[in-house]
Design a protein around this motif. Structure first.
Motif, mmCIF file in Angstrom:
data_model
loop_
_atom_site.group_PDB
_atom_site.id
_atom_site.type_symbol
_atom_site.label_atom_id
_atom_site.label_comp_id
_atom_site.label_asym_id
_atom_site.label_seq_id
_atom_site.Cartn_x
_atom_site.Cartn_y
_atom_site.Cartn_z
ATOM 1 N N UNK A 193 3.349 4.308 4.552
ATOM 2 C CA UNK A 193 3.154 5.589 5.243
ATOM 3 C C UNK A 193 3.814 5.608 6.617
ATOM 4 N N UNK A 194 3.703 4.514 7.343
ATOM 5 C CA UNK A 194 4.184 4.492 8.729
ATOM 6 C C UNK A 194 5.622 4.031 8.894
ATOM 7 N N UNK A 195 6.140 3.193 7.988
ATOM 8 C CA UNK A 195 7.436 2.568 8.257
ATOM 9 C C UNK A 195 8.517 2.812 7.219
ATOM 10 N N UNK A 230 -1.738 -2.725 14.096
ATOM 11 C CA UNK A 230 -3.112 -2.244 14.005
ATOM 12 C C UNK A 230 -3.180 -1.272 12.843
ATOM 13 N N UNK A 231 -4.334 -0.688 12.612
ATOM 14 C CA UNK A 231 -4.487 0.282 11.527
ATOM 15 C C UNK A 231 -3.611 1.515 11.735
ATOM 16 N N UNK A 232 -3.284 1.821 12.993
ATOM 17 C CA UNK A 232 -2.453 2.991 13.296
ATOM 18 C C UNK A 232 -0.963 2.690 13.292
ATOM 19 N N UNK A 233 -0.580 1.429 13.246
ATOM 20 C CA UNK A 233 0.827 1.004 13.219
ATOM 21 C C UNK A 233 1.645 1.695 14.303
ATOM 22 N N UNK A 234 1.164 1.640 15.533
ATOM 23 C CA UNK A 234 1.896 2.256 16.649
ATOM 24 C C UNK A 234 3.100 1.396 17.009
#
Length: 196
Positions: free
Chosen positions: A10-12, A100-104
């Protein structure tokens, strides 16, 4: 199901549209032994035709985000002739991810500008550097010492010869090409040095 694989995708992932939906479907099935959802299942997840799933898989392989192992899925109970394809999700957190869970994405610290300025130490043995840049002149008196050769390699940017007339940066004192090359880490932009 691997929640971690879903979050990383989802994030990367660089995939978009149907490609990303297919990748999320694969990540939804990911486990220690890979994932082997059927094309029909992936088509249902993405709400597209099975042929579109095949195209999406080709794009994901091209992006380097999925590896496909033909007829390598299933477990020890799966008959050899009935083995599905196995998929491995290759998307990973970049070095700048805080994991982290938010993948900042965090910004890497910048090096201070003075880090790139190399100091000059007096030459051992009383050479010209130790005497302030002067040397005995023939016939008595003193004359400016010739410049010492640089230990740094000559940098040739854009095919033009290195020149002593290149502009220097007023901030870091490096030649313009070198200052611009290092500007990503030095924290400043090239500022021409004004000679008096």
């Amino acid at each position: 199901m691997s929640v971690e694989a879903l979050a990383v995708v989802l994030h990367h992932s660089r995939a978009k549209g149907t490609d990303k939906l297919v990748l999320l479907g694969i990540a939804n099935h990911a486990g220690d032994g890979g994932a082997w959802p059927s094309i029909t299942t992936l088509a249902k997840y993405a709400n597209v035709h099975e042929r579109n799933v095949q195209r999406a898989l080709d794009k994901l392989v091209e992006l380097g985000e999925v590896a496909v192992y033909r007829n390598d899925g299933g477990d020890h109970r799966t008959k050899t002739w009935a083995r599905p394809n196995r998929y491995d999700v290759l998307v990973a957190c970049p070095a700048t991810c805080d994991r982290t869970a938010n993948h900042r994405i965090r910004e890497l610290p910048r090096a201070p500008a003075d880090l790139w300025i190399e100091g000059v130490a007096p030459a051992p043995g009383g050479g010209a550097s130790a005497t302030g840049g002067v040397a005995p002149a023939p016939g008595g008196g003193v004359a400016p010492a010739p410049p010492e050769p640089s230990l740094e390699p000559t940098i040739n940017h854009g095919g033009r010869p290195a020149s002593t007339t290149d502009r220097a940066c007023a901030t870091c004192l490096l030649p313009e090409p070198e200052c611009q090359r290092r500007s990503r880490t030095s924290g400043h932009a090239f500022t021409p040095k004004v000679d008096a």
